[in-house]
Motif scaffolding. Sequence first.
Motif, PDB file in Angstrom:
ATOM      1  N   GLY A   1     -35.639 -56.249  13.721  1.00  0.00           N
ATOM      2  CA  GLY A   1     -35.277 -55.689  14.999  1.00  0.00           C
ATOM      3  C   GLY A   1     -34.090 -54.984  15.105  1.00  0.00           C
ATOM      4  O   GLY A   1     -33.402 -54.767  16.137  1.00  0.00           O
ATOM      5  N   LEU A   2     -33.560 -54.502  13.970  1.00  0.00           N
ATOM      6  CA  LEU A   2     -32.348 -53.727  13.826  1.00  0.00           C
ATOM      7  C   LEU A   2     -32.475 -52.225  14.013  1.00  0.00           C
ATOM      8  O   LEU A   2     -32.851 -51.774  12.888  1.00  0.00           O
ATOM      9  CB  LEU A   2     -31.597 -54.042  12.755  1.00  0.00           C
ATOM     10  N   GLN A   3     -32.447 -51.820  15.430  1.00  0.00           N
ATOM     11  CA  GLN A   3     -32.772 -50.389  15.045  1.00  0.00           C
ATOM     12  C   GLN A   3     -31.887 -49.423  14.787  1.00  0.00           C
ATOM     13  O   GLN A   3     -30.533 -49.574  15.308  1.00  0.00           O
ATOM     14  CB  GLN A   3     -33.339 -50.263  16.737  1.00  0.00           C
ATOM     15  N   VAL A   4     -32.046 -48.635  13.821  1.00  0.00           N
ATOM     16  CA  VAL A   4     -31.135 -47.725  13.286  1.00  0.00           C
ATOM     17  C   VAL A   4     -31.981 -46.473  12.782  1.00  0.00           C
ATOM     18  O   VAL A   4     -33.154 -46.597  12.579  1.00  0.00           O
ATOM     19  CB  VAL A   4     -30.501 -48.235  11.960  1.00  0.00           C
ATOM     20  N   ASN A   5     -31.387 -45.337  12.884  1.00  0.00           N
ATOM     21  CA  ASN A   5     -31.928 -43.968  12.192  1.00  0.00           C
ATOM     22  C   ASN A   5     -31.420 -43.979  10.910  1.00  0.00           C
ATOM     23  O   ASN A   5     -30.231 -43.611  10.734  1.00  0.00           O
ATOM     24  CB  ASN A   5     -31.493 -42.899  13.189  1.00  0.00           C
TER      25      ASN A   5
ATOM     26  N   ILE B   1     -23.084 -41.913  15.064  1.00  0.00           N
ATOM     27  CA  ILE B   1     -23.695 -42.887  15.828  1.00  0.00           C
ATOM     28  C   ILE B   1     -22.823 -43.994  16.640  1.00  0.00           C
ATOM     29  O   ILE B   1     -21.777 -43.953  16.251  1.00  0.00           O
ATOM     30  CB  ILE B   1     -24.789 -43.959  14.920  1.00  0.00           C
ATOM     31  N   SER B   2     -23.551 -44.749  17.430  1.00  0.00           N
ATOM     32  CA  SER B   2     -22.622 -45.475  18.490  1.00  0.00           C
ATOM     33  C   SER B   2     -21.995 -46.884  17.618  1.00  0.00           C
ATOM     34  O   SER B   2     -22.553 -47.073  16.592  1.00  0.00           O
ATOM     35  CB  SER B   2     -23.448 -46.111  19.542  1.00  0.00           C
ATOM     36  N   VAL B   3     -21.127 -47.459  17.939  1.00  0.00           N
ATOM     37  CA  VAL B   3     -20.326 -48.530  17.421  1.00  0.00           C
ATOM     38  C   VAL B   3     -21.551 -49.680  17.543  1.00  0.00           C
ATOM     39  O   VAL B   3     -21.549 -50.484  16.262  1.00  0.00           O
ATOM     40  CB  VAL B   3     -19.377 -49.221  18.448  1.00  0.00           C
ATOM     41  N   GLY B   4     -22.289 -49.872  18.350  1.00  0.00           N
ATOM     42  CA  GLY B   4     -23.386 -50.872  18.103  1.00  0.00           C
ATOM     43  C   GLY B   4     -24.208 -50.748  17.142  1.00  0.00           C
ATOM     44  O   GLY B   4     -24.612 -51.516  16.108  1.00  0.00           O
ATOM     45  N   MET B   5     -24.666 -49.450  16.926  1.00  0.00           N
ATOM     46  CA  MET B   5     -25.537 -49.039  15.784  1.00  0.00           C
ATOM     47  C   MET B   5     -24.947 -48.980  14.395  1.00  0.00           C
ATOM     48  O   MET B   5     -25.367 -49.818  13.206  1.00  0.00           O
ATOM     49  CB  MET B   5     -26.198 -47.687  15.797  1.00  0.00           C
ATOM     50  N   GLN B   6     -23.472 -48.857  14.374  1.00  0.00           N
ATOM     51  CA  GLN B   6     -22.959 -48.974  12.955  1.00  0.00           C
ATOM     52  C   GLN B   6     -22.952 -50.524  12.734  1.00  0.00           C
ATOM     53  O   GLN B   6     -22.938 -50.863  11.379  1.00  0.00           O
ATOM     54  CB  GLN B   6     -21.319 -48.595  13.449  1.00  0.00           C
TER      55      GLN B   6
ATOM     56  N   LEU C   1     -17.802 -54.286  20.917  1.00  0.00           N
ATOM     57  CA  LEU C   1     -19.095 -53.913  21.637  1.00  0.00           C
ATOM     58  C   LEU C   1     -18.943 -53.912  23.284  1.00  0.00           C
ATOM     59  O   LEU C   1     -18.249 -54.580  23.948  1.00  0.00           O
ATOM     60  CB  LEU C   1     -20.139 -54.715  21.194  1.00  0.00           C
ATOM     61  N   THR C   2     -19.862 -53.160  23.908  1.00  0.00           N
ATOM     62  CA  THR C   2     -20.064 -53.059  25.182  1.00  0.00           C
ATOM     63  C   THR C   2     -20.835 -54.286  25.751  1.00  0.00           C
ATOM     64  O   THR C   2     -21.653 -54.874  24.828  1.00  0.00           O
ATOM     65  CB  THR C   2     -20.700 -51.754  25.801  1.00  0.00           C
ATOM     66  N   PRO C   3     -21.078 -54.593  26.879  1.00  0.00           N
ATOM     67  CA  PRO C   3     -21.594 -55.757  27.305  1.00  0.00           C
ATOM     68  C   PRO C   3     -23.052 -55.523  27.065  1.00  0.00           C
ATOM     69  O   PRO C   3     -23.824 -56.737  26.410  1.00  0.00           O
ATOM     70  CB  PRO C   3     -21.675 -55.771  28.867  1.00  0.00           C
ATOM     71  N   GLN C   4     -23.686 -54.292  26.973  1.00  0.00           N
ATOM     72  CA  GLN C   4     -25.230 -54.195  26.457  1.00  0.00           C
ATOM     73  C   GLN C   4     -25.400 -54.305  25.171  1.00  0.00           C
ATOM     74  O   GLN C   4     -26.166 -54.931  24.678  1.00  0.00           O
ATOM     75  CB  GLN C   4     -25.660 -52.759  26.992  1.00  0.00           C
ATOM     76  N   GLU C   5     -24.334 -53.938  24.198  1.00  0.00           N
ATOM     77  CA  GLU C   5     -24.525 -53.897  22.827  1.00  0.00           C
ATOM     78  C   GLU C   5     -24.493 -55.580  22.432  1.00  0.00           C
ATOM     79  O   GLU C   5     -25.250 -55.915  21.633  1.00  0.00           O
ATOM     80  CB  GLU C   5     -23.574 -53.077  22.121  1.00  0.00           C
ATOM     81  N   ILE C   6     -23.485 -56.316  23.354  1.00  0.00           N
ATOM     82  CA  ILE C   6     -23.214 -57.629  22.930  1.00  0.00           C
ATOM     83  C   ILE C   6     -24.885 -58.477  23.225  1.00  0.00           C
ATOM     84  O   ILE C   6     -25.186 -59.060  22.339  1.00  0.00           O
ATOM     85  CB  ILE C   6     -22.184 -58.267  23.811  1.00  0.00           C
TER      86      ILE C   6
ATOM     87  N   GLU D   1     -27.691 -56.938  23.132  1.00  0.00           N
ATOM     88  CA  GLU D   1     -28.448 -56.843  21.838  1.00  0.00           C
ATOM     89  C   GLU D   1     -28.099 -57.488  20.445  1.00  0.00           C
ATOM     90  O   GLU D   1     -29.243 -57.957  19.839  1.00  0.00           O
ATOM     91  CB  GLU D   1     -28.404 -54.996  21.491  1.00  0.00           C
ATOM     92  N   LEU D   2     -27.021 -57.392  20.432  1.00  0.00           N
ATOM     93  CA  LEU D   2     -26.612 -58.280  18.927  1.00  0.00           C
ATOM     94  C   LEU D   2     -26.962 -59.827  19.020  1.00  0.00           C
ATOM     95  O   LEU D   2     -27.388 -60.309  18.179  1.00  0.00           O
ATOM     96  CB  LEU D   2     -24.994 -58.425  18.921  1.00  0.00           C
TER      97      LEU D   2
END
Lengths: 359, 512
Positions: free
Chosen positions: B132-136, B144-149, B174-179, B181-182
């Motif tokens: 579930g690690l969504q990357v392109n 790409i965003s920090v979260g994706m990095q 990370l931003t709260p949303q990215e946290i 997701e992590l």
Amino acid sequence: MDKFRKIFTLDNYIVPVAAVIMGLFVGAIVMLVGGYDPILAYSSLFTQVFGDMYDFGEAIREMTPFILTGLAVAFAFRAGLFNIGADGQLLIGMTAATFVGIKFTGLPFYIHAPLAVIAGGLFGGLWAAIVGFLKAKRGINEVITSIMMNWVGFYGANYVVNHFLLVPGTQQSENIAPTASISIHFLTGIFGNARLHWGTLIALVAVVFFYVYLWKTKQGYEVRAVGLNPNAAGYAGINVGRNIIKTMFISGVFAGLAGAFQVLGVFQYQSVFASSPGYGFDGIAVALLGMNNPFGVLLAAILYGTLTYGSAGMSFGADVPPELVKIVIGAIIFFIAAQGIVRWVLGPFYGKRKKEKVL
Amino acid sequence: MNAATPVVELKQITKRFPGIVANDSISLQLHKGEIHALLGENGAGKSTLMNIVFGLYQPDEGSIEVNGKPVVIDSPNKAIELGIGMVHQHFKLVEPFTVTENIILGMEPKKGFNIDYKSAAEQVTKLSEQYGLQVNPHAKIQDISVGMQQRVEIIKTLYRGADILIFDEPTAVLTPQEIAELMDIMKRLVSEGKSIILITHKLKEIMQISDTVTIIRRGKVIDTVKTSETTPSDLAEKMVGRNVTFKVDKKAPTIGETVLKVSDVVSKNKDGISVLSGLSFEVRAGEILGIAGVDGNGQSELIEAITGLRKIDKGSIMMLGKEISNLPPRKITEQGVSHIPEDRHKHGLILDFTVSENLVLETYYKPPYNKGGFLNAEAINNNAQKLIEQFDVRTPSIETKARSLSGGNQQKAIIAREIDKNPELLIAAQPTRGLDVGAIEFVQKQLIAQRDQGKAVLLISFELDEIMNVSDRIAVIYEGKIVGEVLPEETNDQELGLMMAGSKKRVGDDRG
């Protein structure tokens, strides 16, 4: 006093000293491969320098421009600038000093000589300040502009000599007026007519100035702050652009003085150069060798001058081509830059004690 | 499953550096399928310990067992071979390379002499789907965003066959949303049989996700507990060694006159796009105005405009009735503006200067530090001595380079410098970012102390908790504009979140 002690701590000097020894060693290997006798070669090198008073005096003369161009490069580096243009700054300073030395006649020596020296420093400084200005105001990389300014300086200097100062039919300028000379006559007597001049003393003063200015004054604090972190310096209200210009100016003054002394103290005239004398580029090597520390630069210039001047002796005494010294110098710089190799070689001598630090 | 042999066991690990014992006989067991949090303040020895596990340092004493077998991990390559992967706090990625190129770097699948990008991209896609690690796979890192990095970093370790993942402060950037997701990703990883060591000092995350917590203080293990059997305040106390209050104590503000008045400020970037587009607010003496917003909505530009580092195209910035817009930074500082910058390494400190040199970074040109153009070393050192005592900056000496201080102590040094100037307005940008509980408490108390002394405080933070707890009034910034002002006691996270996303506006509750 703490800083002073730090400068002379053994640890800072172990790597450069080891690099010098390893450089000499590499030179020896090359000589052996070429079928020469390295011990004879090195002993003739040192005999050439320390053998008699004349040669010793001339070796000191040889070191002086290295001290100043080394300081020029090191000073700019302290503000995070790579001044490759010391060569051009030196030539512009030289030309200004020659011009004043020849054209401003009728002045007493205590005005004429200082005036010529000041002109040399000032014009070298202004030449470098152009580079600083372009960097500060337009963001142009100083490496590019200073290299280009080397060529402008080179042809500019030749143009001035050719059109205003030339002795017709020769490739050199008139001699400067005796009142502009900075030779030290009583010393040249002692040193068998070696061309000793006051410039050497000024170079030593410049070493001390470099240290005091950077580490003891308010302006030096700004220069170091800009060199280490221009962003934080800007935040703290330090005018980064102005400091870049100022630093380049001071750097250029060092280089300009080196040029002025070559004419006012050594040759008494300026040649139309076929190619640049290259002192500015040697200054980069000296600054690197001296690890951008003023006292380190002084020691490095002494070494550099000794090797360069002694190379002639090497070819007389041991038949070794003088160019071999360039291999030695190159190897020394290589080992300074690649400190890891030096530490690796030194490893067994250091023992475990140093291990943490190396990591 | 936990009863089985631990996947990694550290036995009595000791690591000494000149002058300090970074790890003092530390033992730790990581079981399969477990998230084991390593909690400790900055400088407690967490990173040293993990660098030992990852082969970057050698322990002086003690041993490591992987799957019950004693091993010597003498390089990161050895660690990778043993199935240990590390997700570093500062990503180690090549920016102009694509996601796939970064992931396969050093272990490229070959087809003859060429790199087989097709099968590489397929493998990356497979891994990203499995966990579930969504990357392109074809995007460049710089785009790409920090979260994706960070997800790329995780896939990198998985690609190398890691079963044991070490996360070093993964949420700091990370931003709260990215946290959120992590957190999901980490749960997915353990459900697929991986084991995780999570280095952090954020109690909230530990409570949310970990199974076991080991608390380290000054190089020693204080305790290892099951997360389900502990509480945040218990953990905090063990970590800091004393009682920590989470609630910020503050009395009602005594509000005075307007100190900073920003009106209709417009500032364009070099592409001509407005980064501040008609922004207005004011800060009064004796209050803390919190600016809430998602990163990248003009916060940095706003601070730059106030402190003189950015030119404004329209509008005015008044400090105590005087126009300060477009003045040089030093002129503004001299009007009584102090500033704790967002990025303390880039803007707050000169890392290779000594502590004492850093503490006069904005005052070195004034007497007594400047005596006729020369620096007065004695005055500079006295100042440093006074400030490190007063603000409890822990440093071996005032001659130590700022680089060797821990993050919390670096921040304390900056705060000491800025508050000692006795400003009328204190701007604090992300003042607690990356700090541990003890240091956060200290910083927030200092902000409130300033406000209680009748100073104006402008707090800019991405942490909603901080904004809610510390501020007396909250302004929300969105796309270079203040889109609403609320009082902390009259709002909640949800409403603020909506305003921060630009979908709700509320103007001038208390100003009318």
